[in-house]
Enzyme design. Structure first.
Site, PDB file in Angstrom:
ATOM      1  N   CYS A  73      14.125 -43.542 -24.541  1.00 49.15           N
ATOM      2  CA  CYS A  73      14.733 -44.041 -23.170  1.00 49.15           C
ATOM      3  C   CYS A  73      15.814 -42.868 -22.973  1.00 49.15           C
ATOM      4  O   CYS A  73      16.569 -42.470 -23.656  1.00 49.15           O
ATOM      5  CB  CYS A  73      15.672 -45.120 -23.741  1.00 49.15           C
ATOM      6  SG  CYS A  73      17.231 -45.672 -22.692  1.00 49.15           S
ATOM      7  N   CYS A  76      19.711 -43.432 -22.744  1.00 54.00           N
ATOM      8  CA  CYS A  76      19.989 -43.550 -23.866  1.00 54.00           C
ATOM      9  C   CYS A  76      20.550 -42.164 -24.449  1.00 54.00           C
ATOM     10  O   CYS A  76      21.574 -42.105 -25.116  1.00 54.00           O
ATOM     11  CB  CYS A  76      19.291 -44.314 -24.963  1.00 54.00           C
ATOM     12  SG  CYS A  76      18.881 -45.969 -24.291  1.00 54.00           S
TER      13      CYS A  76
END
Ligand code: ZN
Length: 149
Positions: A73, A76
């Site tokens: 991600c 993230c």
């Protein structure tokens, strides 16, 4: 680099002698070898298991800020260094922990994490609030302050 924990506490290296100590969540403690005072956790802590997560949120006297994330991600990865800053600025106030939703899918399912990154705040064993999406350290801290009181 992150800190680690298990069901009984956070592992902290003694700044004086290097001895690894397990410190109960949210407590202050002295080194088992040289009795130096151990610092409050000032880095994000990796959650290793669901059992450790449960023990943490049930027993921590400090609000626990949980970052639900995954390796693939992109946002993230943007949040990770921001959480490092928040952990350093609020050591002794909050515990910042990271849950890898790929490694611990049961936790992601249990807390119905639909998008990542999601940051959730737990107090006294309960979720007090959550927010999804990447944001800078100052905004993360503002969110936690609002939710944790
Ligand atoms: Zn020591």
């Amino acid at each position: 680099m992150s800190l680690t924990l298990d069901e009984r506490g956070v592992f902290l290296a003694c700044p004086a002698c290097g001895q690894k100590n397990r410190v109960p969540f949210g407590r202050t403690a002295r080194c088992g070898r040289c009795h130096a005072t151990l610092p409050d956790p000032s880095e994000p802590i990796e959650v290793s298991s669901s059992a450790a997560f449960q023990a943490l949120i049930e027993s921590s006297p400090l609000p626990v800020v949980v970052d639900f994330w995954a390796e693939w991600c992109g946002p993230c990865r943007m949040v990770a260094p921001e959480l490092v800053k928040v952990a350093a600025a609020h050591a002794g106030e909050w515990l910042i922990v990271k849950v890898d939703t790929e490694a611990l899918p049961d936790l992601a399912q249990r807390f119905q994490i639909r998008s990542i990154p999601t940051m959730a705040v737990f107090r006294g064993g309960r979720e007090a609030g959550r927010t999804a999406g990447a944001r800078p350290a100052a905004q993360i801290a503002e969110f936690v302050q609002q939710v944790a009181g």
